[in-house]
Design an enzyme around this catalytic site. Structure first.
Site, short mmCIF file in Angstrom:
data_model
loop_
_atom_site.label_atom_id
_atom_site.label_comp_id
_atom_site.label_asym_id
_atom_site.label_seq_id
_atom_site.Cartn_x
_atom_site.Cartn_y
_atom_site.Cartn_z
N LYS A 209 0.84 -1.21 0.00
CA LYS A 209 0.00 0.00 0.00
C LYS A 209 0.87 1.25 0.00
O LYS A 209 1.70 1.45 0.89
CB LYS A 209 -0.91 -0.01 1.24
CG LYS A 209 -1.67 1.31 1.47
CD LYS A 209 -2.60 1.24 2.69
CE LYS A 209 -3.19 2.61 3.02
NZ LYS A 209 -4.06 2.58 4.22
N ASP B 2 -2.47 10.23 3.94
CA ASP B 2 -3.87 9.85 4.11
C ASP B 2 -4.59 10.86 5.00
O ASP B 2 -4.55 10.78 6.23
CB ASP B 2 -3.95 8.44 4.71
CG ASP B 2 -5.39 7.95 4.85
OD1 ASP B 2 -6.30 8.62 4.30
OD2 ASP B 2 -5.60 6.91 5.50
N LYS C 279 -10.00 12.89 8.44
CA LYS C 279 -9.54 12.46 9.76
C LYS C 279 -9.44 13.65 10.71
O LYS C 279 -9.28 14.78 10.26
CB LYS C 279 -8.13 11.86 9.64
CG LYS C 279 -8.05 10.50 8.97
CD LYS C 279 -6.61 10.01 8.95
CE LYS C 279 -6.48 8.66 8.26
NZ LYS C 279 -7.16 7.57 8.98
N ASP D 86 1.74 6.16 5.62
CA ASP D 86 0.74 5.27 5.01
C ASP D 86 1.22 4.63 3.71
O ASP D 86 0.47 3.93 3.03
CB ASP D 86 -0.57 6.04 4.80
CG ASP D 86 -1.82 5.18 4.99
OD1 ASP D 86 -1.69 4.09 5.59
OD2 ASP D 86 -2.89 5.57 4.53
N ASP E 200 -12.07 7.20 3.80
CA ASP E 200 -10.88 6.93 4.61
C ASP E 200 -10.49 5.44 4.57
O ASP E 200 -9.41 5.07 5.01
CB ASP E 200 -11.12 7.40 6.05
CG ASP E 200 -9.84 7.55 6.84
OD1 ASP E 200 -8.75 7.51 6.21
OD2 ASP E 200 -9.92 7.71 8.07
N GLU F 20 -9.35 3.80 2.17
CA GLU F 20 -8.82 3.95 0.82
C GLU F 20 -7.77 2.90 0.46
O GLU F 20 -7.61 2.56 -0.70
CB GLU F 20 -8.26 5.36 0.62
CG GLU F 20 -6.81 5.57 1.10
CD GLU F 20 -6.62 5.36 2.59
OE1 GLU F 20 -7.61 5.44 3.35
OE2 GLU F 20 -5.47 5.08 3.02
N ARG G 24 -7.64 -0.27 0.94
CA ARG G 24 -8.23 -1.47 0.33
C ARG G 24 -8.66 -1.23 -1.11
O ARG G 24 -8.70 -2.15 -1.91
CB ARG G 24 -9.40 -1.96 1.21
CG ARG G 24 -10.46 -0.92 1.46
CD ARG G 24 -11.39 -1.30 2.64
NE ARG G 24 -10.73 -1.14 3.94
CZ ARG G 24 -11.30 -1.45 5.10
NH1 ARG G 24 -12.53 -1.93 5.15
NH2 ARG G 24 -10.65 -1.28 6.23
#
Ligand code: BES
Ligand code: MN
Ligand code: ZN
Length: 497
Positions: free
Chosen positions: A259, A264, A271, A282, A341, A343, A345
């Site tokens: 990933k 993020d 967030k 991230d 959020d 994201e 996946r």
């Protein structure tokens, strides 16, 4: 640049700033084997350590002046605790703490009483990882920063094949881990998805690894709706990177997927402000794939490895995806984005489908996927999920041999219905309880049943927001790199089923 090398020279003559010795909690003595220090020096050192109250308990660091007993002006005694329960991870950690305590000093020698391959590898690994520092973005405060050591000696024999190979492996693996840490620590302003792609090209320069990069237009052509959907809210467009290492004669293929969210914010499902800065980490899974590819190629592991790095910035811009949007992945699955959020996946869905299409023997992905990972397993232990159980447990066993803290978790079947969407094939959020496993249940939809797949949730372990400990610095840790390299090696030598 730090050099680490083996030396057979007498310990008393070593021209270094500090001599590092291990002491145990029973006798404040060396672990075993022949005394590395002459008897009279050892007696005097023991007496001085006693005087200053050294106990030898695990991780304790005691500095004493050598007062001319040896050439090095300082002796650092590092506590090994009870030798009967000493393992390689403790050796790595104590070596790391000892070296870390010496930051600002130029050189040190680590005294090993019974050197052999595994012990040399553990000590070198701990030392090289503990010696890490990241000063690339310091300005006026740069001159005041203690620098890592330039020269580390380990007492052992460069003529011993096992010790030499072990040291070389440690060098290569630690170089990869430190590069991964650099990528994670680099501020998101300096590491856009495009720059992640450059970092991948850079990492394998001169090595037999082919790198292919898709930009936004290329992703649209492929139909990677997940990567595009997540990336569309940012001024820094997304990328997909494919890295292929194909040594002659290799039969099986290992696919690694990481990933690569360079930052993020959560997107429109934004967030909270607190700790959002940590979301520069991230892209830790991507960093692990990129640098593990480098290590695997440098080690000439005889297995074919294909690395996949989907990378995007998750921003709430005017073009950003909305909760309620439906996107279509590379493989044609439709996903209702209920929370922007979740994201990671979405970008992994495309990459997993592309990786699976090539029919690899095994897919392993690493991702800072869920906050729930830290709720389930804490900040230092990654979650290992996947199917079949044998593949999951094989990768978990490899992670243990590699020296990374991980634990296996199920993907309970009742979680999948929680991801049902009234309008699309699947929704990107589901059951909140056990959210790490819900994340894995989502990913499972994008890997055909007949391809073994293992998912590593490294959300907590990838980034240390506390103080440094053992060989782990503050900030990026390089989580999953060692496991990736270990899995490649074990697939090559048949250890992995
Ligand atoms: N990158 C985060 C997960 C994360 C959180 C990593 C904390 C490291 C530390 C991920 O993209 C995310 O936001 N996950 C959501 C998923 C949820 C919306 C289903 C989460 O964990 O809250
Ligand atoms: Mn997120
Ligand atoms: Zn994320």
């Amino acid at each position: 640049m730090t050099t680490v090398s083996l030396t057979t020279a007498p310990v008393t003559t070593l021209d270094v700033d500090a001599l590092i010795i291990g002491i145990t909690s029973e006798a404040r003595q060396h672990v075993d084997g022949p005394p590395a220090l002459p008897d009279e020096v050892r007696r005097e050192v023991d007496r001085m350590l006693e005087q200053v109250g050294a106990t030898g308990k695990l991780g304790e660091i005691t500095r004493i002046p050598s007062e001319g007993m040896v050439r090095a002006p300082m002796i650092v005694a590092v506590g090994l605790g009870d030798v009967r329960i000493l393992d390689y991870e403790k050796v790595r950690r104590t070596a790391g703490s000892a070296i870390r305590s010496l930051a600002g000093v130029n050189s040190a020698a680590i005294v090993v009483t019974s050197p052999d391959g595994p012990r040399i590898e553990a000590i070198a690994t701990g030392a090289l990882l503990g010696n890490y520092a990241f000063h690339d973005f310091r300005g006026v405060s740069a001159p005041g920063q203690p620098l890592p050591l330039e020269r580390i000696l380990i007492t052992g024999s460069p003529r011993d094949e096992a010790q030499r190979t072990a040291l070389e492996r440690a060098r290569i693996v630690c170089d990869a881990i430190c590069r991964a840490r650099d990528l994670v620590n680099t501020p998101p302003s300096a590491l856009s998805p495009e720059e992640v792609a450059h970092a991948a090209i850079d990492a394998v320069e001169g090595l037999p690894v082919r790198v292919e990069v898709w930009d936004e237009a290329g992703l649209a052509e492929l139909g990677c709706g997940g990567i595009l959907g997540v990336g569309q809210g940012s001024a820094n467009p997304p990328r997909l990177v494919r890295m292929e290492y194909s040594p002659r004669g290799a039969r099986r293929t290992l696919a690694l997927v990481g990933k690569g969210i360079t930052f993020d914010t959560g997107g429109i499902s934004i967030k909270p402000a607190q700790h959002m800065d940590a979301m520069k980490a991230d892209m830790s899974g991507a960093a692990a794939v990129i640098t593990a590819m480098r290590a695997i190629a440098r080690l000439r592991v005889p297995v074919r490895v294909v690395g996949w790095v989907p990378t995007a910035e998750n921003m709430p811009g005017g073009r950003a995806q909305r909760p309620g949007d439906v996107l279509t992945t590379y493989g044609g699955h439709t996903v209702e984005v209920l929370n922007t959020d979740a994201e990671g996946r979405l970008i992994l869905a495309d990459a997993l489908e592309m990786a699976a299409e090539e029919g690899p023997y095994l897919i392993v992905d690493a991702a800072t996927l869920t906050g729930a990972q830290t709720i389930a397993l804490g900040k230092r232990t990654s979650g290992v999920m996947g199917r079949p159980d044998e593949a999951r447990d094989g990768v978990w066993a490899a992670s243990q041999r590699a020296g990374e803290l991980m634990w296996h978790m199920p993907i309970p079947e009742e979680l999948r219905p929680s991801l049902d969407s009234p309008v699309a094939d699947i929704a990107n959020i589901g059951e909140r309880m056990g959210g790490m496993m819900t994340g894995a249940a989502f990913l499972a939809d994008f890997v055909p049943e007949d391809i073994p797949w293992v998912h590593l949730d490294i959300a907590g372990p990838a980034y240390n927001d506390g103080s440094a400990y053992g060989y782990t610095p503050k900030g990026g840790t390089g989580a999953a790199v060692r496991t990736f390299v270990q899995v490649a090696e074990e697939m090559a030598d048949g250890t992995l089923p």
